[in-house]
Design an enzyme around this catalytic site. Structure first.
Site, PDB file in Angstrom:
ATOM      1  N   ASP A 131       3.729  -5.487   6.731  1.00 17.07           N
ATOM      2  CA  ASP A 131       3.146  -5.290   5.399  1.00 17.07           C
ATOM      3  C   ASP A 131       4.259  -5.123   4.357  1.00 17.07           C
ATOM      4  O   ASP A 131       5.160  -4.304   4.534  1.00 17.07           O
ATOM      5  CB  ASP A 131       2.215  -4.071   5.427  1.00 17.07           C
ATOM      6  N   SER A 162      -2.692  -6.224  -0.280  1.00 19.30           N
ATOM      7  CA  SER A 162      -3.150  -6.165   1.113  1.00 19.30           C
ATOM      8  C   SER A 162      -4.584  -6.652   1.286  1.00 19.30           C
ATOM      9  O   SER A 162      -4.917  -7.256   2.300  1.00 19.30           O
ATOM     10  CB  SER A 162      -3.081  -4.739   1.630  1.00 19.30           C
ATOM     11  N   ASP A 201       1.196  -0.559  -9.225  1.00 25.84           N
ATOM     12  CA  ASP A 201       0.998  -2.003  -9.373  1.00 25.84           C
ATOM     13  C   ASP A 201       1.630  -2.484 -10.681  1.00 25.84           C
ATOM     14  O   ASP A 201       1.533  -3.668 -11.035  1.00 25.84           O
ATOM     15  CB  ASP A 201      -0.497  -2.334  -9.368  1.00 25.84           C
ATOM     16  N   ARG A 241     -11.696  -3.024  -6.131  1.00 24.41           N
ATOM     17  CA  ARG A 241     -11.316  -3.097  -4.713  1.00 24.41           C
ATOM     18  C   ARG A 241     -11.888  -1.909  -3.932  1.00 24.41           C
ATOM     19  O   ARG A 241     -11.909  -0.780  -4.409  1.00 24.41           O
ATOM     20  CB  ARG A 241      -9.786  -3.132  -4.621  1.00 24.41           C
ATOM     21  N   LYS A 283      -3.086   1.729   6.834  1.00 21.28           N
ATOM     22  CA  LYS A 283      -3.325   0.288   6.918  1.00 21.28           C
ATOM     23  C   LYS A 283      -4.376  -0.045   7.969  1.00 21.28           C
ATOM     24  O   LYS A 283      -4.577  -1.221   8.294  1.00 21.28           O
ATOM     25  CB  LYS A 283      -2.001  -0.430   7.265  1.00 21.28           C
ATOM     26  N   ASP A 311       5.705  -1.912   3.044  1.00 20.80           N
ATOM     27  CA  ASP A 311       4.833  -1.659   1.901  1.00 20.80           C
ATOM     28  C   ASP A 311       4.751  -0.184   1.526  1.00 20.80           C
ATOM     29  O   ASP A 311       5.015   0.183   0.384  1.00 20.80           O
ATOM     30  CB  ASP A 311       3.434  -2.184   2.181  1.00 20.80           C
ATOM     31  N   HIS A 317       6.566   1.268  -1.811  1.00 24.28           N
ATOM     32  CA  HIS A 317       5.886   1.847  -2.986  1.00 24.28           C
ATOM     33  C   HIS A 317       6.512   3.166  -3.457  1.00 24.28           C
ATOM     34  O   HIS A 317       6.242   3.606  -4.569  1.00 24.28           O
ATOM     35  CB  HIS A 317       4.419   2.130  -2.662  1.00 24.28           C
ATOM     36  N   ASP A 325       1.866  -9.988   4.518  1.00 27.86           N
ATOM     37  CA  ASP A 325       0.739 -10.238   3.605  1.00 27.86           C
ATOM     38  C   ASP A 325       1.162 -10.397   2.147  1.00 27.86           C
ATOM     39  O   ASP A 325       0.406 -10.925   1.336  1.00 27.86           O
ATOM     40  CB  ASP A 325      -0.314  -9.139   3.741  1.00 27.86           C
ATOM     41  N   HIS A 326       2.352  -9.908   1.804  1.00 27.53           N
ATOM     42  CA  HIS A 326       2.888 -10.017   0.433  1.00 27.53           C
ATOM     43  C   HIS A 326       4.218  -9.303   0.440  1.00 27.53           C
ATOM     44  O   HIS A 326       4.542  -8.612   1.409  1.00 27.53           O
ATOM     45  CB  HIS A 326       1.965  -9.346  -0.605  1.00 27.53           C
ATOM     46  N   HIS A 354       4.323  -4.374  -5.652  1.00 25.23           N
ATOM     47  CA  HIS A 354       4.501  -5.548  -4.791  1.00 25.23           C
ATOM     48  C   HIS A 354       5.347  -6.596  -5.521  1.00 25.23           C
ATOM     49  O   HIS A 354       5.501  -6.534  -6.733  1.00 25.23           O
ATOM     50  CB  HIS A 354       3.140  -6.163  -4.452  1.00 25.23           C
TER      51      HIS A 354
END
Ligand code: 2PG
Ligand code: MN
Ligand code: MN
Length: 548
Positions: free
Chosen positions: A26, A77, A165, A279, A355, A423, A427, A464-465, A493
């Site tokens: 991740d 994600s 974000d 989301r 996750k 991930d 962050h 995933d990113h 991200h």
């Protein structure tokens, strides 16, 4: 629901003696600049070895390749795991809400019409930024304006600071213009809209996967009961709390806006509440605090106002939560897990708490239940509730212990793993912790590689990113942005492409070792199905391997 078709076996495939193991690293991608790229700079011997000896290609994991409105949008994600699991691109929440607003269907729909009937207050709760992962401030602005047009008299906004974000300390760039917009709307005296409470998204309200219910409890006290430290405006609150705590936006303590010592926006019987995040993962817990009856075990809500509650989207399409919502989510069907169940293949899914829902619920098309209890095993390794830079390993060793057992049990055909490392630690903005985290993960991928070699399985490694590949903010001229003599931390991200690697120690020559270029992560599912020895569904995005 219609059952999916049974996939055909590949004519020329020699079945491997071990399972196909799919690893989602991740938040791990290929950065553009070496400075602040924890992925490029960490010592990752297994990743380096796999990269130099195995078929490898870069995949797109952002923007239109994962169903987001534009290629300016970074991946995340939810959309990443949706794309992995569905093998196709679906228009995602961000896009569907835009469309519903443009076409006007949001405001003509029953949910909005019901929400504006309140004789009390219309509340909005959500993440105030244009990060686009969970919410978009533009959606909120459109709804507040429409509320005025529709004759609502009092609106209260409970606004969460992002900084995860969007840049780490950018909240005032959203709160100040938003306060100005409210002042403008209020100017004619017929309308009264104000920010009533707020706090950092990682401190209150937006917990996920039952990791930390006290976060939601703090949010409830702040937004609903109006209890907490009082300020006269959101901007004053943010400036004061920042000066006192030096917290990044996502971690800022909560605040309540008050006048003459009284909170201006408590939630009362007869009010309407709209959660404007679209989301699901971080929306489900606060939603259940509003919607649950007396059997709510997570904390004492003290007072549960009888309100009309609605979400921006349906957050769980299986359990139909919430009862009311403004926009219908993407109808993700025919997922990889469903096809594997139809083939009676046994599957094992595992991650750490943060996750866990990514590798199960998001991967399976936002479905909280299993397709087949007998064929699917879900394992959650409980995470620690500490700032993640303090425990950068993110349980990758414990995850791997469990997977090695699963591999050696010979019970499973397909194993999927999410390592949260790149991930969750990415962050935090701590470069050093991100490097430590990735190195720990790499040691564990090394353990997996050995086990796969021993049993004759296939290991597929992807992501995933991006995230840990960009730990610093850069200035327009391409140099590192500095703050207090140190590189300014980037907490969000990235838009970078992700790796896709196949380690197949008992390769039988069934496919070209050169992988197809220029594809996105929605092409992974068809590839995994091929590597299990089956033809991919005809409506899936094509496989990354060329079968011979
Ligand atoms: O933490 C989260 O909620 C998001 C960022 O907003 O990250 P991810 O998509 O990786 O879960
Ligand atoms: Mn992710
Ligand atoms: Mn993330």
């Amino acid at each position: 629901m219609k059952q999916v078709e049974t996939l055909k076996k590949l004519a020329n495939w020699k079945k491997r003696s071990g399972p196909v193991v799919f690893v989602v690293m991740d938040g791990v991608a290929y950065g553009k600049r070496k400075e602040g790229d924890a992925v490029a700079n960490a010592v990752m011997e297994t990743f380096a070895e796999l990269s130099s000896t195995c078929p490898l290609v870069k995949l797109k994991a952002h923007g239109e390749a994962v169903g987001l409105p534009s290629d300016e949008d970074m991946g995340n994600s939810e959309v990443g795991h949706n794309a992995f699991g569905a093998g196709r691109i679906f228009a995602q929440g961000a896009k569907l809400v835009n469309k519903s607003l443009q076409e006007g269907s949001m405001f003509s729909g029953n949910t909005w019409q019901e929400a504006i009937k309140t004789q009390g207050v219309l509340h909005f709760i959500g993440l105030l930024s244009d990060g686009g992962v969970h919410s978009n401030i533009k959606h909120l602005e459109a709804m507040v304006k429409q509320a005025k047009i529709d004759g609502v008299k009092v609106v209260r906004i409970h606004a969460l600071l992002d900084g995860r974000d969007v840049p780490a300390t950018s909240a005032l760039e959203y709160f100040e213009p938003f306060e100005a917009l409210l002042a403008e709307l209020n100017a004619d005296g017929t309308f009264d809209a104000k920010i009533a409470s707020g706090g950092g998204r990682m401190y209150i309200t937006m917990d996920r996967y039952n990791a930390d219910w006290p976060m939601v409890e703090r949010g409830w006290h702040t937004h609903v009961l109006g209890e907490g430290r009082q300020f006269s405006s959101s901007v004053e609150a943010i400036k004061t709390l920042r000066a006192e705590t030096s917290a990044l936006d996502q971690d800022l303590p909560p605040f309540v806006i008050a006048k003459d010592g009284k909170a201006i926006g408590t939630v009362q019987d007869g009010d309407s509440v709209i959660l404007f995040n679209y989301r699901g993962d971080r929306a489900l817990e606060i939603t259940s605090a509003f919607e649950s009856g007396n059997d709510f075990p997570h904390f004492d809500r003290i007072r549960v106002p009888k309100v009309f509650y609605a979400g921006m989207m349906e957050y769980d399409g299986d359990l139909h939560v919430p009862k009311h919502y403004l926009v219908t989510p993407p109808a993700i069907d025919r997922t990889l897990a469903e096809f594997l169940c139809a083939l009676k293949l046994k599957q094992y899914s595992i991650s750490e708490t943060q996750k866990f829902g990514h590798i199960t619920y998001f991967f399976n098309g936002n479905k909280s239940g299993k397709f087949d209890e007998n064929l699917e095993t879900y394992v959650e390794i409980k995470g620690d509730n500490v700032p993640f830079e303090q425990r950068p390993a993110m349980k990758c060793a414990e995850i791997t212990d469990a997977v090695l057992e699963a591999i050696n049990s010979k019970e499973y055909d397909f194993i999927k793993i999410n390592y949260p490392n790149g991930d969750m630690v990415g962050h935090t903005g701590s470069y050093q912790a991100a490097v430590a985290s990735l190195e720990a993960m790499d040691l564990n991928i090394g353990r997996l590689k050995k086990a796969i070699e021993a049993v004759g399985g296939i290991l597929v490694v992807s992501a995933d990113h991006g995230n840990a590949d960009e730990m610093y903010e850069f200035k327009k001229d391409g140099t590192v942005a500095m703050e207090n003599g140190k590189p300014k931390a980037k907490t969000s991200h990235s838009l970078n492409p992700v790796p896709f690697i196949i380690f197949d120690p008992t390769y039988q020559g069934e496919y070209d070792l050169k992988l197809k270029e220029g594809l996105g992560i929605s092409h992974v599912a068809a590839t995994l199905i091929n590597l299990l020895g089956y033809e991919a569904p005809s409506d899936y995005d094509t496989s990354i391997i060329t079968l011979k």
